[in-house]
Design an enzyme around this catalytic site. Structure first.
Site, mmCIF file in Angstrom:
data_model
loop_
_atom_site.group_PDB
_atom_site.id
_atom_site.type_symbol
_atom_site.label_atom_id
_atom_site.label_comp_id
_atom_site.label_asym_id
_atom_site.label_seq_id
_atom_site.Cartn_x
_atom_site.Cartn_y
_atom_site.Cartn_z
ATOM 1 N N ASP A 26 0.832 -1.203 0.000
ATOM 2 C CA ASP A 26 0.000 0.000 0.000
ATOM 3 C C ASP A 26 0.868 1.255 0.000
ATOM 4 O OD1 ASP A 26 -2.762 -0.789 -0.032
ATOM 5 O OD2 ASP A 26 -2.491 -1.588 1.980
ATOM 6 N N TYR A 27 1.843 1.286 0.881
ATOM 7 C CA TYR A 27 2.697 2.470 0.969
ATOM 8 C C TYR A 27 3.555 2.635 -0.281
ATOM 9 C CZ TYR A 27 1.284 3.076 5.813
ATOM 10 O OH TYR A 27 0.547 3.303 6.942
#
Length: 404
Positions: free
Chosen positions: A174-175
């Site tokens: 996600d990051y």
């Protein structure tokens, strides 16, 4: 420094995404001056508000306070025809839309790329999803853990012959996808400066993972090599891993060259382990990996972490402590670099919150954290009045209909 001094001042962003990836991209833009409006479902808002450790405020966790920094919150039901129409009005006057619904969801609401670019040809739209906007898997649900698996990372993580793991059990994909998304938005805005036209930025969670897997693709294509789990080490260098210390801690030591190994054996006090008679050559070390690692582990296990660090630094051996978060909070380098930011919230229930500070570090126009994640719908009335000119009666009617 005022927002007018920041690189993205004047850029307006609508963040309609949920959880981490695309919202993280929007947060990065906000740290450098963009005005970010978080559009959330009335009633519950972004599910990320309830993910992690409670903050003391009913609608927020500590994760939300950190990752939704520098945003305003507007509640708006995009699935409601009236809500979708209001969203289109907002899109007319923004530069960027960030979303990470499953492909086809925005189209179902009449808010897909073709719909929005017809309204605002200069719009940049970031779309993050598990498998991307195209391909046979585009409709599958995606989360970071699935991306780690599908993108090839999880197969590499863990001890040889044991269950594959997710590194750190984090939402790494996600990051990483949020970072690639932010880069994509900046590239699209730069191109828009030249042509006046926006474009869509399509990021798949698994792609950001796959992109950083060293030589996996060319090695398989050329030699059929399928790398497996290598534990704390690597097949390409030795000693190169994590080693225990006498006081129950760990250090990471990296010897990628013969010269580094020569320094290490001097630090150990056994220079005879280097050179042609010892394990001075990388190929010989790799062929005797288990023995070399045991020799290093025996040495590290006889001294404290601080003593190992002192010796390695003296002999210029790449070495670092395996820090816990408690260690990070006490580290003088972390403090000197300002990697932890203490933010005071006006809400007495929250008080001060320590969050990771802004990166990258710009010498002339550094980013800033102006506020923590907002309360749900905290700015709805102001946005509807100031941006769209709605009056009190119109807003009350929208609330009654469940639109905001």
């Amino acid at each position: 420094m005022s927002d007018r001094d920041l690189p993205l001042s004047g850029i307006r962003v609508l963040d309609v995404a949920t959880f981490i990836a695309a919202p993280y991209a929007a947060s990065i833009l906000g740290e450098f001056g963009a005005q970010v409006t978080k559009v959330e479902q009335p009633g519950g808002g972004d599910p990320f508000r309830r993910f992690g450790t409670p903050s003391g405020r009913q609608d927020s966790t500590l994760a939300w306070l950190s990752e939704a920094r520098n945003k305003r919150s507007l509640t708006l039901s995009l699935s409601h025809p009236q809500g979708a129409e209001i969203f289109k009005q907002l899109v007319c006057d923004v530069d960027v839309v960030c979303e990470n619904f499953r492909p086809g969801t925005m189209e179902k609401w009449g808010l897909g790329w073709q719909d929005l670019t017809a309204i605002n040809p200069s719009l940049v739209m970031l779309r993050v999803s598990g498998y991307g906007q195209s391909g046979p898997y585009r409709g599958r649900p995606g989360f970071a853990r699935i991306a780690h698996a599908f993108g090839g990372l999880s197969h590499l993580a863990g001890m040889p012959g044991e269950t594959p793991v997710t590194p750190g059990s984090t939402s790494l994909a996600d990051y990483m996808s949020g970072l690639y998304g932010a880069v994509g938005v900046l590239l699209a805005l730069r191109q828009r400066d030249k042509t006046g036209r926006g474009q869509m930025v399509d990021v798949a969670l698994y792609e950001s993972v796959f992109r950083v897997l060293d030589e996996l693709a060319p090695a398989y294509a050329k030699q059929g090599t399928v790398r497996g789990r290598e534990g704390a080490g690597t097949a390409n260098a030795c000693p190169h891993g994590h080693f225990p210390t006498q006081d129950g801690k760990w250090v990471a030591i990296a010897c990628t060259t013969d010269k580094m190994f020569e320094r290490l054996v001097k630090a150990i006090g056994r220079p005879e382990l280097g050179g042609d008679a010892g394990y001075g050559g990388q190929r010989k070390r790799l062929a005797n990996r288990e023995r070399v690692d045991k020799l290093v582990a025996a040495w590290s296990g006889s001294l404290s972490q601080a003593a190992i660090m002192e010796l390695c630094l003296r002999f210029e051996v790449p070495c670092g402590p395996l820090n816990t978060i408690a260690d990070i909070f006490e580290d003088p380098h972390i403090a000197a670099r300002g990697n932890l930011a203490t933010i005071s919230d006006a809400d007495a229930r929250i008080g001060t919150v320590v969050v990771p500070s802004v990166i990258p570090r710009l010498s002339e126009t550094p980013g800033q954290i102006d506020s923590l994640g907002p309360e749900l719908g905290a700015d709805s009335e102001q946005i509807l009045k100031e941006v769209l000119g709605f009056d009190d009666d119109q807003i009350a009617a929208l609330r009654e209909a469940g639109v905001v």
